[in-house]
Scaffold this motif. Structure first.
Motif, PDB file in Angstrom:
ATOM      1  N   ASN A 237       1.259  -0.844  -0.254  1.00 47.35           N
ATOM      2  CA  ASN A 237       0.196   0.374   0.234  1.00 47.35           C
ATOM      3  C   ASN A 237       0.604   1.409  -0.022  1.00 47.35           C
ATOM      4  O   ASN A 237       1.782   1.042   0.858  1.00 47.35           O
ATOM      5  CB  ASN A 237      -0.600   0.070   1.294  1.00 47.35           C
ATOM      6  N   LEU A 238       0.259   2.618  -0.706  1.00 48.22           N
ATOM      7  CA  LEU A 238      -0.019   3.518  -0.382  1.00 48.22           C
ATOM      8  C   LEU A 238       0.018   4.310   0.738  1.00 48.22           C
ATOM      9  O   LEU A 238      -1.789   4.238  -0.362  1.00 48.22           O
ATOM     10  CB  LEU A 238       1.085   4.466  -1.621  1.00 48.22           C
ATOM     11  N   VAL A 239       0.425   5.251   1.037  1.00 48.31           N
ATOM     12  CA  VAL A 239      -0.782   6.055   2.437  1.00 48.31           C
ATOM     13  C   VAL A 239      -0.497   7.212   2.099  1.00 48.31           C
ATOM     14  O   VAL A 239       0.414   7.844   2.362  1.00 48.31           O
ATOM     15  CB  VAL A 239      -0.722   5.311   3.949  1.00 48.31           C
ATOM     16  N   PHE A 240      -1.504   8.365   1.681  1.00 53.03           N
ATOM     17  CA  PHE A 240      -1.693   9.245   2.083  1.00 53.03           C
ATOM     18  C   PHE A 240      -2.711  10.029   2.866  1.00 53.03           C
ATOM     19  O   PHE A 240      -3.845   9.886   2.806  1.00 53.03           O
ATOM     20  CB  PHE A 240      -2.054  10.115   0.692  1.00 53.03           C
ATOM     21  N   GLU A 246      -4.697  18.684  -3.226  1.00 53.48           N
ATOM     22  CA  GLU A 246      -3.642  18.734  -4.600  1.00 53.48           C
ATOM     23  C   GLU A 246      -3.616  17.236  -4.589  1.00 53.48           C
ATOM     24  O   GLU A 246      -3.440  16.710  -5.798  1.00 53.48           O
ATOM     25  CB  GLU A 246      -2.665  19.632  -4.254  1.00 53.48           C
ATOM     26  N   THR A 247      -3.873  16.669  -4.032  1.00 55.76           N
ATOM     27  CA  THR A 247      -3.510  15.321  -3.394  1.00 55.76           C
ATOM     28  C   THR A 247      -4.095  14.561  -4.261  1.00 55.76           C
ATOM     29  O   THR A 247      -3.981  13.354  -5.160  1.00 55.76           O
ATOM     30  CB  THR A 247      -3.003  14.891  -2.236  1.00 55.76           C
ATOM     31  N   SER A 305       4.896   9.480  -6.936  1.00 56.22           N
ATOM     32  CA  SER A 305       5.599  10.351  -7.357  1.00 56.22           C
ATOM     33  C   SER A 305       4.913  11.078  -6.335  1.00 56.22           C
ATOM     34  O   SER A 305       5.291  13.248  -6.346  1.00 56.22           O
ATOM     35  CB  SER A 305       5.326  11.394  -8.652  1.00 56.22           C
ATOM     36  N   ILE A 306       3.703  11.459  -5.500  1.00 54.75           N
ATOM     37  CA  ILE A 306       2.762  12.220  -5.316  1.00 54.75           C
ATOM     38  C   ILE A 306       3.407  11.713  -3.671  1.00 54.75           C
ATOM     39  O   ILE A 306       3.410  13.550  -3.156  1.00 54.75           O
ATOM     40  CB  ILE A 306       1.570  11.554  -5.458  1.00 54.75           C
ATOM     41  N   GLY A 307       4.105  11.117  -3.066  1.00 55.43           N
ATOM     42  CA  GLY A 307       4.477  11.483  -1.754  1.00 55.43           C
ATOM     43  C   GLY A 307       3.805  11.288  -0.942  1.00 55.43           C
ATOM     44  O   GLY A 307       3.545  11.032   0.122  1.00 55.43           O
ATOM     45  N   PRO A 308       3.606   9.860  -0.978  1.00 60.10           N
ATOM     46  CA  PRO A 308       2.595   8.234   0.708  1.00 60.10           C
ATOM     47  C   PRO A 308       3.840   9.360   1.690  1.00 60.10           C
ATOM     48  O   PRO A 308       4.622   9.592   1.490  1.00 60.10           O
ATOM     49  CB  PRO A 308       3.222   7.070   0.016  1.00 60.10           C
TER      50      PRO A 308
END
Length: 502
Positions: A237-240, A246-247, A305-308
């Motif tokens: 998983n990537l968690v934000f 914006e995300t 690249s969105i930065g999790p």
């Protein structure tokens, strides 16, 4: 279609058929006249099995008993007894579908396939035979070390039975089609107790109907599927942690672009937004998968690249990945799931469509943030044309998706604690998926989205108020109706079990 009788009924059935003891309930008849395991409400096995549903609303329905057959012959006995009376009943594989009465019942017996949990593989061919009592993580664990895998779902605790007869979307679907696409044969017991087999060359109409037709034709006692070679996989998983505008914009764009442009069929994603009671959690959780130990450079760059905030993606076994995924199940909660299938917007219209759908979900889910224990989620799941292409290459199924367009499958979930809120939350779910469908219809009328596109809904994600068969092509729905009337002319499954009916 002529159904071939591949196995005779047990001698006991002739006695029961002659007696026609409809006055006796199924639980008593089976307990007194057979050696089949029957658990009554005071038994520990009853309590344990009855609690083993994803939704507490299903567990709250109290069956008269739970029957645990171990073989197709024992299933035949149970169905023959049921055929002689008029009791409502349910058949349960994993109990993951949260719609009440789909695998649960009040006042009649539940036929649990839990004891039918065998898994065997032919090492030379990869042909796998799977019992309906397995969950996906159990199948993966049993295949671990064999070099073979199966096309199943993405959450380990999902039951094999409901998944496959509902079609079954998989991380592997772009390579191999639906889970049902990979079935070579179904061993099935019909309503009157007949034990038979359905495959492309024997009972072919029943074979097609079972691939996306649900629980309308009998009880499947074994799935013979084609397995595929597999070593380690990449997944996690990537968690934000916070869902900023914006995300959200970047994630929604990334999943749209992945659906259209990803050319590597070994890669798959699920993009999920979640918010909880009072918005204490308002986040994005992405599922990334690659069928191999490493993904080629750039495969998931639009997401990473969105930065999790957290990245759990790593190389692991498929069994480990499926077991790891079980964190998504919220124990002790009522669960509702609904779905829509939408055309993939063009790049030029992506912002309007993707952010419009997401804003609608946030608006509706925001109206129920006061509900105790609420977890609201929406999942954007790529349905590229390659999935339909792979499915069609393996033969017909009821879904019969056209392979000349890309789509997205939208899954909407609400889980919450008080069962007293079920009515309100059912209305909220209906407002959520209906709003998505209305948005899509409006965009189609305006030329923003492709019009006249076939948009079936996935059975595994459907809400009970949605009409699954009405969303299929008319010829698919008609095939399901015809097969059901032939194999169950008295309408036992139609009238006495839950689920969508053709």
């Amino acid at each position: 279609m002529r159904v071939r009788h591949n196995s005779p009924a047990l001698p006991l059935l002739h006695v029961l058929a002659l007696l026609r003891i409809a006055a006796a309930d199924t639980c008593t008849t089976i307990a007194v006249n057979t050696t089949i395991e029957v658990a009554t409400p005071l038994a520990l096995t009853y309590v344990t099995e009855q609690q083993d549903y994803w939704s507490t609303s299903c567990a709250a329905l109290r069956p008269s008993c739970i029957i645990f057959p171990r073989t197709a012959a024992e299933v035949s006995t149970v169905l023959s007894v049921l055929h002689a009376n008029n009791e409502p009943f349910a058949v349960k594989s994993g109990g993951h579908n949260p719609n009440n009465l789909w695998s649960s019942v009040a006042g009649g017996p539940v036929l649990s396939t839990q004891r039918m949990d065998g898994v065997s593989v032919e090492p030379a061919t990869g042909v796998i035979t799977i019992g309906p009592g397995n969950r996906l993580d159990e199948v993966a664990a049993k295949l671990q070390g064999s070099g073979w895998t199966f096309v199943g779902g993405r959450i380990g605790h999902t039951g094999v039975g409901g998944l496959v007869v509902g079609g079954g979307l998989s991380y592997l679907s772009a390579q191999y089609g639906w889970a049902a696409s990979c079935v070579l044969a179904f061993d099935v017991v019909l309503a009157n107790g007949t034990v038979t087999r359905a495959l492309a060359t024997e009972n072919p109409d029943l074979f097609v109907a079972l691939k996306g037709g649900g629980n309308n034709f009998g009880v499947v006692t074994a799935y013979v599927v084609q397995g595929y070679q597999q070593d380690l996989v990449l997944g996690g998983n990537l968690v934000f942690a916070r869902s900023s505008a914006e995300t959200s914009r970047r994630i929604l764009k990334a999943v749209r672009d992945f659906t259209e442009h990803n050319a590597d069929n070994r890669a798959a994603v699920i993009v999920t937004a979640e918010r909880t009671n009072l918005d204490l959690v308002d986040s994005w959780i992405l599922f990334l998968f690659y069928d191999g130990p490493e993904a080629p450079p750039g495969t998931f760059d639009n997401f990473t690249s969105i930065g999790p905030t957290l990245n759990t993606v790593r190389t692991r076994t498929y069994a480990d990945l499926l077991a790891f995924s079980n964190w998504v199940i919220v124990p002790g909660s009522v669960v509702t799931i609904g779905t829509e299938t939408v055309p993939l917007p063009s790049a030029a219209n992506a912002e309007e469509v993707m952010e419009g759908i997401h804003a609608h979900w946030r608006n509706v889910s925001g109206s129920v943030l006061d509900v105790p224990g609420l977890v609201a989620s929406i999942a954007y799941q790529p349905f590229p044309r390659q999935i339909a292409r792979a499915a069609r290459a393996k033969g017909p199924d009821l879904i019969d998706a056209d392979d000349d367009a890309d789509r997205l499958i939208i899954e909407m979930n609400y889980s919450f604690v008080p069962q007293s809120e079920y009515g309100r939350m059912a209305d909220t779910m209906e407002a959520t998926y209906t709003g998505v469908r209305e948005l899509v219809a409006g965009w189609q009328a305006e030329g923003v989205l492709q019009s006249n596109l076939y948009l079936p809904i996935l059975m595994s994600y459907g809400f009970f108020r949605q009409d699954y068969f009405a969303r299929l092509k008319p010829e698919s729905a008609e095939l399901a109706r015809e097969v059901a009337s032939r194999v169950d002319p008295d309408g036992m499954f139609r009238d006495r079990t839950g689920g969508w009916k053709p």
